[in-house]
Scaffold this motif. Structure first.
Motif, PDB file in Angstrom:
ATOM      1  N   VAL A   1      35.761 -45.858 -46.726  1.00 26.91           N
ATOM      2  CA  VAL A   1      35.653 -44.401 -47.402  1.00 26.91           C
ATOM      3  C   VAL A   1      33.960 -44.551 -47.800  1.00 26.91           C
ATOM      4  CG1 VAL A   1      36.204 -43.238 -49.568  1.00 26.91           C
ATOM      5  CG2 VAL A   1      37.939 -44.022 -48.143  1.00 26.91           C
ATOM      6  N   ASN A   2      33.221 -43.448 -47.660  1.00 31.14           N
ATOM      7  CA  ASN A   2      32.195 -43.284 -48.253  1.00 31.14           C
ATOM      8  C   ASN A   2      32.051 -42.233 -49.392  1.00 31.14           C
ATOM      9  OD1 ASN A   2      29.290 -42.886 -48.874  1.00 31.14           O
ATOM     10  ND2 ASN A   2      28.941 -41.605 -46.893  1.00 31.14           N
ATOM     11  N   PHE A   3      32.059 -42.735 -50.526  1.00 27.22           N
ATOM     12  CA  PHE A   3      32.169 -41.764 -51.654  1.00 27.22           C
ATOM     13  C   PHE A   3      30.750 -41.076 -52.077  1.00 27.22           C
ATOM     14  CE2 PHE A   3      35.632 -44.590 -52.449  1.00 27.22           C
ATOM     15  CZ  PHE A   3      36.777 -44.018 -53.033  1.00 27.22           C
ATOM     16  N   ALA A   4      29.608 -41.459 -51.304  1.00 31.33           N
ATOM     17  CA  ALA A   4      28.451 -40.808 -51.618  1.00 31.33           C
ATOM     18  C   ALA A   4      28.211 -39.662 -51.348  1.00 31.33           C
ATOM     19  CB  ALA A   4      27.377 -41.927 -51.074  1.00 31.33           C
ATOM     20  N   THR A   5      27.273 -38.862 -51.825  1.00 26.37           N
ATOM     21  CA  THR A   5      26.972 -37.681 -51.339  1.00 26.37           C
ATOM     22  C   THR A   5      25.720 -37.553 -50.313  1.00 26.37           C
ATOM     23  OG1 THR A   5      25.251 -37.451 -53.354  1.00 26.37           O
ATOM     24  CG2 THR A   5      27.496 -36.634 -53.370  1.00 26.37           C
ATOM     25  N   ASP A   6      25.689 -38.820 -49.743  1.00 28.31           N
ATOM     26  CA  ASP A   6      24.581 -38.944 -48.922  1.00 28.31           C
ATOM     27  C   ASP A   6      25.029 -39.824 -47.596  1.00 28.31           C
ATOM     28  OD1 ASP A   6      23.967 -40.957 -51.080  1.00 28.31           O
ATOM     29  OD2 ASP A   6      23.256 -42.039 -49.099  1.00 28.31           O
ATOM     30  N   PRO A   7      24.686 -39.851 -46.513  1.00 25.78           N
ATOM     31  CA  PRO A   7      25.217 -40.689 -45.255  1.00 25.78           C
ATOM     32  C   PRO A   7      25.080 -42.067 -45.532  1.00 25.78           C
ATOM     33  CG  PRO A   7      24.037 -38.955 -44.275  1.00 25.78           C
ATOM     34  CD  PRO A   7      23.467 -38.918 -45.802  1.00 25.78           C
ATOM     35  N   ARG A   8      25.913 -42.942 -44.997  1.00 32.51           N
ATOM     36  CA  ARG A   8      25.772 -44.463 -45.249  1.00 32.51           C
ATOM     37  C   ARG A   8      26.215 -44.929 -43.834  1.00 32.51           C
ATOM     38  NH1 ARG A   8      25.967 -46.264 -50.762  1.00 32.51           N
ATOM     39  NH2 ARG A   8      25.117 -44.454 -51.784  1.00 32.51           N
TER      40      ARG A   8
ATOM     41  N   GLN B   1      42.494 -41.535 -52.994  1.00 34.81           N
ATOM     42  CA  GLN B   1      43.975 -41.668 -52.424  1.00 34.81           C
ATOM     43  C   GLN B   1      43.861 -42.354 -51.241  1.00 34.81           C
ATOM     44  OE1 GLN B   1      46.400 -37.917 -54.702  1.00 34.81           O
ATOM     45  NE2 GLN B   1      44.877 -37.460 -52.797  1.00 34.81           N
ATOM     46  N   MET B   2      42.865 -42.227 -50.409  1.00 34.69           N
ATOM     47  CA  MET B   2      42.640 -42.908 -49.172  1.00 34.69           C
ATOM     48  C   MET B   2      42.625 -44.298 -49.120  1.00 34.69           C
ATOM     49  SD  MET B   2      43.024 -40.345 -46.801  1.00 34.69           S
ATOM     50  CE  MET B   2      42.497 -41.450 -45.258  1.00 34.69           C
ATOM     51  N   ILE B   3      41.640 -44.643 -50.392  1.00 33.34           N
ATOM     52  CA  ILE B   3      41.270 -46.255 -50.404  1.00 33.34           C
ATOM     53  C   ILE B   3      42.502 -46.738 -51.149  1.00 33.34           C
ATOM     54  CG2 ILE B   3      40.210 -46.241 -52.746  1.00 33.34           C
ATOM     55  CD1 ILE B   3      38.850 -47.530 -49.309  1.00 33.34           C
ATOM     56  N   HIS B   4      43.239 -46.246 -51.994  1.00 33.36           N
ATOM     57  CA  HIS B   4      44.359 -46.711 -52.725  1.00 33.36           C
ATOM     58  C   HIS B   4      45.594 -46.583 -51.672  1.00 33.36           C
ATOM     59  CE1 HIS B   4      41.657 -46.560 -56.015  1.00 33.36           C
ATOM     60  NE2 HIS B   4      42.511 -47.159 -56.973  1.00 33.36           N
ATOM     61  N   ALA B   5      45.538 -45.685 -50.665  1.00 32.24           N
ATOM     62  CA  ALA B   5      46.821 -45.366 -49.826  1.00 32.24           C
ATOM     63  C   ALA B   5      48.050 -44.888 -50.653  1.00 32.24           C
ATOM     64  CB  ALA B   5      47.408 -46.866 -49.205  1.00 32.24           C
ATOM     65  N   SER B   6      47.569 -43.815 -51.585  1.00 31.76           N
ATOM     66  CA  SER B   6      48.567 -43.214 -52.459  1.00 31.76           C
ATOM     67  C   SER B   6      48.988 -41.824 -52.085  1.00 31.76           C
ATOM     68  CB  SER B   6      47.965 -43.156 -53.916  1.00 31.76           C
ATOM     69  OG  SER B   6      46.972 -42.349 -54.022  1.00 31.76           O
TER      70      SER B   6
END
Length: 715
Positions: free
Chosen positions: A658-665, A588-593
Motif C-alpha cells: 500500500v502506498n498511503f502517500a499523496t505522491d507516487p512511490r 483496511q487493505m494493509i490490516h486485511a479487515s
C-alpha cells in the motif's frame, strides 16, 4: 586477557568482564588458552548456561545460552544482556539513597507509588536458573508495608525471563507498580502498544507520563523496539485480569524517555494470587516478532481458534469472511439495492420482520441483531421502557461495590423535557447471562437470525462484585462474559460479535466492531459518538492516532487476523469522515479487515449519490479480505522511512503493498505505485477476480449531499 580475568570469566560467566570483552568467542578463548599453555575449557555461552546464580559485587548473575540476567541486590531491578546481538536491556530503578552516586542513573520521575527494601536474595536450584527475592513494598500514601517474594528465572535456550510476584495472599494491598519499567533509548525507539489494532509511541513522547496509553487494550502485552535494528522487548502480563499498565517517564543515560509501568490491582482488596509476567527479548523482527511470539503463547495455552476451525462447527462463518458490516435501520429497500450492486456478502444488523430475515438469509447475507447486557436504569427514569431493561430487577441485579453501593455505569440519560440526568448502573455479568438465556429462545423462534451483537461486552473493563448473591472477581467476570458468547456460538450456532474487542474472547466470538478504531475512545472528535452518526470533520489528533500509517501497526491482525473479523466502531465507520474514506480503505487493505457502513435513514441520500464509491470499497477491501481471511498474516513491513509505503504478507503466499502517500512511490523491483494505491501479489489462480500484479488507485471522490433530518435511531 590476564589469567585472573580469564578465571573470573570462567567462574562468573562474562558478567564481570562483559563491559570490556564482548563478545567472547570460542575461537578467542582457544587462542588465549594456547598462549597461556593451559588446557582449553570451551567458553561458549552454553558452558555457563546451566549453573546456579552467582553473587558478584552486589549483584546476582544467572544465564542461559541466549541471555544473561544481572540483579541489583539493593534495588531488586535487573539488566538483561541479549548475547545474540550484545543488546543490554535495563530497568529504571528509583535510587535507594539519593546521595549515593553509585546507584543507577535511570530513575522513575514522580511515578513510584512505594518504597522497596530488599531483605534477601537466594539462588534457585537448577534447572531453570534464577533467584528469589524477598522484599518489603511500602506504600507511601498509607505507609502500609506488604512483604513480597519475586522469583526470576530463565529457561534453557530461550531469550525469555519469567517473573512471578507472590507473598501472603491474604495480605491487604493497593495497586502494585511492579516490576520497574524497561528503558529504551534509541533515535527510532518506539513503544509497541496493542491499543485496539495497535499503535506505536515514540519514546520521546514523555507527555504520556502517568497516562493510559490509548483506549481499550486488546491484548495483555506491551513492548519496546528499535525500528532501526529490530531488537525488542516484549512483556506479557500472564495474569491479566487484575493487571494494567500506563506510560511512565524515566531518566536514561541520555535524558528523559517514555516507558511502560506494569500495574497489578488487588483482588477484592488483597494480593489474592501470584502475579506473573513473561519477558521475551527479540534480536530482530521488532513488533512483528513480538506479535508472533504472543501468538505462539496463546496457541500453546489452547486459546487460538481460527475462523477455519470455527467454520467446521458453524458453516455460516463462511458468510462472514469477506463481508461488509452494515447497520441499515430496518429499511429492506437498502438490502435489495446492496444485492443489485453486486454486494454478495454482508452482515446486516437491524430490526427486520421475520419474513425479511428469511429473505436476507436466502440472499446469502448474515442477519444480525443488536443487544446489550451491561447497563440498567432505575424504574421511573425516562429510558425504563427500553426493552433492554426487561428481565432485570433493580437494584438486585446491579454490581455492588465493596461498600455495598451500586456500581454506576457509563451511560447516563438526560430527560429532554426536564434536563434531569439519570445514571445508569452496571449489570452483574451473572445476571446478564441469566437474562440472555431467558430471552434468546423466544427471539430465535420469532426470527431465524444467523448473527448476534453484544455491545460493550468486550469494551467495558472487568468488574468485581461484592453482592453475596452474585459475587465476582474480575476473573469470574471475564469467564462469565465468555459463557455469554459460548451460549450464543456453541449452543445456538450464531455468528457473534462485540464492541472494540479483547483477545480473551477470540475463541468464542467471531467479529469485533472497533479493533480498527484505535482513536475512538481517547482521540476522536466528540461527535464521533453521537447518533445517528451524521458526517463529521476529523481533527489532527484523530488523524494522528486513528489513520496515521506511521503510528498504526496491525498487531492484533498479526496475532488473530485469521481467527476473528475486525472492523471499525459504528460511529467511526468507513465513510463517517468523507475526506478520510480512501485512507481508511487503504488501512483496511494493509490490516486485511472488514469495512463498516452505517446506512440509517439520515444516510440514504448520501448512499444514493455514492453507490459507485460504496461498491468500490466492497470490491477492493472485502474481496481482498475474502482472499486472505482464512490465512495467517505472517509479516508486516514498513518499506519507507516515513511508513507511507507498507506491505502485509499472508501464509497462503498472497501479499498487498500500500502506498498511503499523496505522491507516487517506486518499489525496489521498479514498480511505480500511484498515490493512494495498493498492489496485490500472489498466485493469480488462487486470487481469481482480484487485480493481481497491477497497482490500483483508491478513489478519493464522493458526492456531498444534504442529509435527511436526524431521526431517533435506536439499534
Amino acid at each position: 586477557m590476564s589469567r585472573c580475568r580469564l578465571s573470573l570469566v570462567a567462574k562468573h560467566g562474562l558478567t564481570a568482564a562483559a563491559r570490556t570483552f564482548l563478545p567472547v568467542t570460542n575461537a578467542f578463548a582457544a587462542r588465549v588458552a594456547r598462549l597461556l599453555g593451559v588446557a582449553l575449557v570451551v567458553m561458549n555461552v552454553s558452558g555457563f548456561a546451566h549453573a546456579e546464580a552467582t553473587h558478584v559485587d552486589g549483584r546476582w548473575v544467572f544465564e542461559n545460552d541466549v541471555i544473561r540476567v544481572t540483579v541489583n541486590e539493593t534495588t531488586a531491578t535487573w539488566d538483561v544482556l541479549d548475547k545474540r546481538c550484545d543488546r543490554l536491556w535495563r530497568q529504571a530503578a528509583a535510587k535507594a539513597n539519593p546521595t549515593d552516586a553509585t546507584q543507577p542513573v535511570a530513575t522513575p520521575i514522580g511515578a513510584s507509588a512505594a518504597d522497596i527494601a530488599v531483605t534477601k536474595i537466594t539462588p534457585l536450584p537448577s534447572p531453570g536458573e534464577g533467584v528469589e527475592m524477598t522484599l518489603d513494598y511500602c506504600f507511601r500514601r498509607s505507609n502500609a508495608k506488604v512483604p513480597l517474594t519475586i522469583r526470576l528465572n530463565v529457561a534453557p535456550n530461550a531469550a525469555e525471563l519469567h517473573c512471578a510476584i507472590s507473598g501472603d495472599l491474604e495480605a491487604k494491598t493497593d495497586e502494585l507498580a511492579l516490576p520497574a519499567p524497561i528503558i529504551l533509548e534509541a533515535a527510532e525507539g518506539k513503544l509497541v502498544i496493542p491499543t485496539a489494532a495497535g499503535l506505536l509511541w515514540d519514546v520521546a513522547e514523555t507527555e504520556w507520563h502517568g497516562k493510559r496509553l490509548g483506549g481499550a487494550i486488546s491484548m495483555p502485552w506491551f513492548g519496546s523496539t528499535d525500528l532501526a535494528t529490530g531488537v525488542g522487548c516484549l512483556v506479557v502480563m500472564e495474569t491479566f485480569d487484575d493487571a494494567d499498565f500506563r506510560g511512565i517517564q524515566v531518566k536514561g543515560e541520555q535524558g528523559k524517555v517514555l516507558s511502560v509501568q506494569p500495574l497489578f490491582r488487588p483482588q477484592k482488596g488483597k494480593l489474592g494470587y501470584a502475579r506473573r509476567l513473561l519477558y521475551h527479548f527479540a534480536d530482530k523482527g521488532g513488533y512483528v516478532a513480538m506479535a508472533k511470539r504472543y501468538r505462539a503463547y496463546v496457541k500453546k495455552a489452547g486459546h487460538l481458534k481460527t475462523l477455519a476451525e470455527k467454520r467446521k462447527e458453524r458453516p455460516t462463518i463462511d458468510r462472514l469472511v469477506g463481508a461488509v458490516n452494515i447497520y441499515t435501520g430496518g429499511d429492506f429497500q437498502i438490502v435489495e439495492q446492496l444485492k443489485q450492486l453486486g454486494i454478495d456478502r454482508a452482515l446486516v444488523t437491524s430490526g427486520y420482520s421475520a419474513a425479511e430475515v428469511r429473505r436476507m438469509n436466502d440472499l446469502g447475507f448474515l442477519t444480525g441483531r443488536y443487544d446489550i447486557y451491561t447497563d440498567l436504569y432505575e424504574p421511573g427514569t425516562p429510558p425504563s421502557k427500553w426493552e433492554r431493561c426487561e428481565g432485570f430487577t433493580f437494584p438486585d441485579d446491579v454490581i455492588k461495590r465493596a461498600d455495598g453501593s451500586n456500581q454506576v455505569g457509563w451511560c447516563p440519560i438526560k430527560d429532554p423535557k426536564t434536563g434531569d440526568v439519570y445514571p445508569s448502573y452496571v449489570i452483574c455479568t451473572h445476571c446478564g447471562l441469566r437474562v440472555l438465556q431467558e430471552k434468546m429462545p423466544k427471539r430465535l423462534e420469532d426470527k431465524p437470525l444467523s448473527a448476534y451483537f453484544l455491545d460493550c461486552t468486550t469494551s467495558a473493563g472487568l468488574y468485581e462484585c461484592f453482592d453475596p448473591k452474585h459475587p465476582m472477581t474480575r476473573a469470574i467476570d471475564r469467564e462469565t462474559r465468555i459463557e455469554q458468547f459460548r451460549y450464543l456460538t456453541d449452543e445456538l450456532g450464531l455468528v457473534v460479535g462485540s464492541e472494540t474487542g479483547r483477545d480473551w474472547a477470540v475463541h468464542v466470538a467471531d467479529y469485533f466492531e472497533g479493533i480498527m478504531s484505535t482513536a475512538a475512545f481517547f482521540a476522536a472528535p466528540k461527535a464521533i459518538h453521537e447518533l445517528p452518526f451524521l458526517p463529521t470533520e476529523s481533527t489532527p489528533r484523530y488523524e494522528d492516532f486513528g489513520t496515521n500509517p506511521a503510528r498504526r501497526v496491525p498487531l492484533f491482525q498479526l496475532v488473530y487476523g485469521d481467527c476473528v473479523e475486525t472492523t471499525w466502531r459504528w460511529g467511526d465507520n468507513s465513510h463517517r469522515m468523507f475526506s478520510l474514506w480512501a485512507q481508511k480503505d487503504l488501512l483496511q487493505m494493509i490490516h486485511a479487515s472488514m469495512p463498516m457502513w452505517v446506512l440509517w435513514k439520515p444516510h440514504h441520500a448520501f448512499f444514493e449519490a455514492n453507490t459507485d464509491r460504496f461498491k468500490e470499497c466492497y470490491d477492493n477491501v472485502c474481496r481482498w479480505r475474502r482472499a486472505v481471511g482464512f490465512s495467517e498474516m505472517v509479516n508486516h513491513e514498513r518499506l519507507s522511512k516515513d511508513a507511507l509505503l507498507q506491505k502485509s504478507t499472508f501464509a497462503n503466499g498472497a501479499s498487498v503493498t500500500v502506498n498511503f502517500a499523496t505522491d507516487p512511490r517506486t518499489l525496489v523491483d521498479g514498480t511505480t505505485m500511484p498515490p493512494r494505491s495498493f498492489l496485490i501479489q500472489g498466485d493469480a489462480d488462487e486470487l481469481s477476480g482480484l487485480p493481481v500484479g497491477k497497482p490500483v488507485q483508491v478513489s478519493n471522490d464522493w458526492q456531498p449531499c444534504e442529509s435527511a433530518p436526524a431521526n431517533d435511531v435506536q439499534p
